[in-house]
Design a protein around this motif. Structure first.
Motif, PDB file in Angstrom:
ATOM      1  N   ARG A   1       0.803  -1.216   0.000  1.00 57.86           N
ATOM      2  CA  ARG A   1       0.000   0.000   0.000  1.00 57.86           C
ATOM      3  C   ARG A   1       0.836   1.267   0.000  1.00 57.86           C
ATOM      4  N   ALA A   2       1.943   1.266   0.730  1.00 58.90           N
ATOM      5  CA  ALA A   2       2.787   2.464   0.773  1.00 58.90           C
ATOM      6  C   ALA A   2       3.347   2.822  -0.608  1.00 58.90           C
ATOM      7  N   PRO A   3       3.949   1.861  -1.352  1.00 61.37           N
ATOM      8  CA  PRO A   3       4.421   2.230  -2.698  1.00 61.37           C
ATOM      9  C   PRO A   3       3.294   2.585  -3.658  1.00 61.37           C
TER      10      PRO A   3
ATOM     11  N   VAL B   1       0.499   4.159  -2.837  1.00 58.83           N
ATOM     12  CA  VAL B   1       0.156   5.544  -2.504  1.00 58.83           C
ATOM     13  C   VAL B   1       1.229   6.494  -3.031  1.00 58.83           C
ATOM     14  N   ALA B   2       2.499   6.082  -2.946  1.00 51.44           N
ATOM     15  CA  ALA B   2       3.592   6.927  -3.435  1.00 51.44           C
ATOM     16  C   ALA B   2       3.491   7.153  -4.943  1.00 51.44           C
ATOM     17  N   VAL B   3       3.174   6.082  -5.688  1.00 48.38           N
ATOM     18  CA  VAL B   3       3.011   6.223  -7.139  1.00 48.38           C
ATOM     19  C   VAL B   3       1.867   7.177  -7.460  1.00 48.38           C
ATOM     20  N   GLN B   4       0.772   7.041  -6.701  1.00 51.83           N
ATOM     21  CA  GLN B   4      -0.367   7.916  -6.955  1.00 51.83           C
ATOM     22  C   GLN B   4      -0.041   9.369  -6.618  1.00 51.83           C
ATOM     23  N   LEU B   5       0.701   9.594  -5.530  1.00 54.82           N
ATOM     24  CA  LEU B   5       1.100  10.957  -5.174  1.00 54.82           C
ATOM     25  C   LEU B   5       2.001  11.572  -6.245  1.00 54.82           C
ATOM     26  N   LEU B   6       2.897  10.772  -6.795  1.00 55.98           N
ATOM     27  CA  LEU B   6       3.763  11.267  -7.867  1.00 55.98           C
ATOM     28  C   LEU B   6       2.947  11.704  -9.074  1.00 55.98           C
TER      29      LEU B   6
END
Length: 747
Positions: free
Chosen positions: A498-500, A502-507
């Motif tokens: 989930r953390a990566p 979310v990170a991809v989506q934030l990018l």
């Protein structure tokens, strides 16, 4: 009496010589491209005691038009989607061949003591084979339906694309005397940017244009419209620094995805043949016997370097790309020539003043000689393979076949991360290119116009608002699209995913915000606090706007429909089946044959005709008008006008086609794309087929699929495996059937 223009007189001489030579070469059963080159030599000023052309500049101009038509026709025949279907093999092979042949050319130049720039440019000239010559040779020799020909044409297209990067690198090297990594990187990024932009915009707009004007499109208007689009792209490509031929190819590949592609190709062919003939004749005109005699030793050595380099090193490149030895040799023997790109590169070196004067005539002589030998080298591939097969150790041949076959993927072992990141990467790349192009157009053209019409600061505010409004339908999918099955699978599969995610989506959100920030920073120049607030507000409006979501979905749906309309049209109207090219290591593939009217097979069943026993082939499907019969039984009748989907090797299919041709002059043999597929399936421990015979398995009766091959340790049955053969764990079965049926069989 009025005086005839020299260019018209030259054209008359060229066509007379070309007509006479093509008739002679047809009589001798030789490729007509060789006749064109001989005609060019006869009509050139270098041929004494014969009439010769007087306006070489006019002939050169017409030959450039010929290259444009040839590349446009190539694009119509061989679209980017076909390259993607070939996988990574053409990319690996093309990069390996270019690097290897550049080194061969550079070493050859050094052996003669030439200066460094001559060696580097010679390497570049030897690295690129001739797309037009090979394309014409395959056409004349009837090889375009062979599996290796498709791979060769894929490699040639990739070479043409990489040739642009190579030209930029050599131009930079000539000016700066050193490689500039930044300049090369920018050139590659520029190429990728325009390729994506042209393809996406072209696929979206051109089918819509043809659809809206369909009622107005006679054959005449369709031809003029197609040529207008072709030459329009030629102008655009030249304006941004690419070659005219590259622009023509791009437009051809875009129009290849339209329903009218086959009709356009038929209309363009006569024009292409005329100007293409002039191009090949112009190549023959560059033959200078005196210069050839003066530089005969370097010419012969370079010819030997091309022949040996391509046949040995290119074979290695295709083997590295996962091709079987026979296919690798057929491909490499087809590439043993240099062509039009060598002339372009030689002209570039001469205009920049970095190459010696002797290099151009040497390259011309080598090109003419290797053009002559191309058809013979293509024919030599199979005897050479047979010779190697006899002398090479069986263990080495077996290892090469195993490497070429590669282990098939086991159903169910999908890498969700790989699929998700690939989807996100494609989305970001395409929509970023579209947003950059829109912003550039508005700021470059729109802002100066608004500045003249509106007072400050309204012109800046209107420019920013206009730019954001236009790119908003593309920014939304850039930030949100494809949180689909892979995303949900990864999210639910493991808490640590989930953390990566979310990170991809934030990018993606940050990238969308960066476009808005750039527009505002370039136009209104607000303070940082106000600017950040406006950027966040705009991003939230784009994300939560239902209207933008609807617009984005409509745009994407239209693009997808345009991209697949030719396949859908063929499936509905012509019933062209879909399948993969081949059983790679066995040279077995599917092809389509039309049953001519009046043939003696008409009205007989497949069991009576016994194609398998007589010709070694199997009928996998029959297209009869709007009806499609997949996996027909032995009781199925063959009727005149049927289209048979047949599986076999190149030789078996060729023999079968010759038999049909002998029965009727109207026979037609063409490889068909679409709708059925040929796939191999690994039988695991839990497979319901393990322990059963092929007949008991129900693969044919229950799943409507045909088992055409079985491979296991120590025993292979390809084409017509025995129905009582028992299937075991680890066996690889080759099946033909409709995509949906095969998927059902695999689950």
């Amino acid at each position: 009496m009025s005086e005839l223009e020299p260019l018209i007189a030259d054209l008359a001489l060229i066509l007379i010589c070309a007509g006479a030579m093509t008739l002679l070469f047809k009589r001798l059963k030789q490729p007509v491209v060789l006749g064109y080159i001989v005609a060019g030599f006869i009509a050139s000023p270098n041929m004494p005691y014969m009439p010769s052309v007087s306006d070489m500049e006019g002939i050169h101009l017409w030959s450039e038009i010929g290259v444009i038509f040839l590349l446009f026709a190539l694009g119509l025949e061989f679209s980017f989607k076909k390259i993607l279907k070939m996988g990574t093999a053409p990319i690996i092979a093309a990069c390996t061949i270019i690097l290897a042949m550049m080194l061969v050319g550079a070493f050859t130049g050094h052996a003669f003591g030439w200066k460094q720039m001559d060696c580097i440019y010679l390497g570049g000239m030897l690295a690129m084979s001739s797309t037009t010559i090979i394309f014409k040779a395959f056409d004349d020799m009837g090889l375009r339906q062979q599996r290796f020909a498709s791979l060769v044409l894929s490699v040639l297209i990739i070479e043409d694309i990489l040739a642009i990067v190579l030209m930029v690198m050599l131009s930079t090297l000539a000016v700066s005397k050193e490689f500039e990594g930044t300049q090369m990187l920018m050139s590659i990024l520029k190429l990728v940017f325009f390729l994506i932009l042209w393809f996406v915009v072209g696929i979206y707009l051109i089918p819509l244009l043809l659809k809206k004007t369909k009622s107005l499109m006679s054959e005449e208007t369709l031809l003029i419209t197609a040529l207008a689009l072709c030459f329009g792209m030629v102008v655009v490509a030249s304006a941004v620094g690419f070659s005219a031929a590259f622009g023509a190819f791009i437009m051809g590949s875009i129009m290849a995805e339209t329903v009218e592609a086959e009709k356009i190709e038929r209309l363009v062919n006569p024009v292409k043949d005329l100007f293409g003939a002039i191009f090949f004749v112009s190549v023959g005109m560059m033959v200078d016997v005196a210069l050839i005699a003066q530089h005969i030793v370097p010419i012969l050595c370079i010819i030997a370097a091309i022949m040996l380099g391509q046949t040995l090193l290119s074979t290695g490149g295709f083997l590295l790309a996962g091709q079987p030895l026979k296919t690798a040799m057929q491909c490499s023997f087809s590439l043993t020539q240099i062509g039009e790109f060598a002339f372009i590169l030689a002209t570039l070196g001469t205009s920049l003043g970095v190459t010696s004067d002797f290099l151009y005539p040497i390259v011309v002589a080598v090109s003419v000689f290797t053009t002559f030998t191309t058809p013979y080298m293509i024919r030599l591939a199979e005897p050479a393979y047979g010779f190697l097969k006899r002398i090479l150790p069986a263990s080495l041949l077996s290892r090469l076949e195993r490497y070429a076959s590669q282990e098939p993927d086991v159903v169910g072992q999908t890498n969700h991360w790989h699929a998700y990141l690939k989807q996100v990467g494609v989305i970001i790349l395409i929509y970023s290119v579209l947003c950059m192009a829109i912003v550039a157009v508005i700021l470059y053209f729109g802002e100066p116009l608004l500045t003249r019409l509106l007072a400050h600061p309204w012109c800046e505010i209107v420019t920013a608002a206009l730019a954001i409004m236009v790119i908003a339908p593309f920014l939304r999918p850039l930030m949100l699209k494809h949180r689909g099955t892979e995303f949900r699978a990864l999210w639910n599969d493991n808490y640590f995913n989930r953390a990566p995610l979310v990170a991809v989506q934030l990018l993606r959100f940050i990238l969308g915000a960066a476009f808005v920030s750039y527009i505002l920073g370039h136009t209104v120049h607000w303070s940082s606090t106000l600017g950040i607030f406006v950027v966040i507000a705009v991003v939230f409006m784009i994300i939560f706007s239902r209207r933008l979501k609807k617009e984005s979905d409509i745009l994407e749906q239209t693009f997808t429909e345009n991209l697949t309309q030719r396949e859908r049209h063929n499936a509905q109207q012509a019933g062209k089946p879909k399948f993969m090219n081949s059983l790679v290591e066995r040279d077995i593939h599917l092809s389509t044959f039309n049953v001519p009217i009046g043939i003696e097979w008409g009205g007989k069943t497949l069991a009576e005709l016994a194609f398998g026993k007589r010709y070694g082939i199997q009928v996998a499907g029959i297209q009869r008008g709007q009806q499609r019969i997949n996996i027909p039984s032995g009781k199925t009748l063959i009727l005149p006008g049927d289209r048979l989907q047949v599986i076999g090797s190149d030789k078996q299919l060729a023999d079968f086609g010759h038999v049909m041709a002998a029965m009727s002059d109207e026979s037609a043999q063409q490889q068909s794309p679409e709708e059925m597929t040929l796939r191999r399936v690994v039988l695991l421990d839990n497979s319901p087929f393990v322990g059963k015979t092929i007949k008991e398995s129900g693969i044919r009766d229950q799943y409507q699929c045909l088992v055409v091959g079985v491979e296991s340790e120590g025993e292979n049955e390809l084409l017509q495996p025995h129905p009582m053969r028992q299937l075991q764990t680890g066996d690889i079965i080759w099946v033909v059937g409709e995509e949906a049926n095969i998927k059902q069989l695999e689950t």
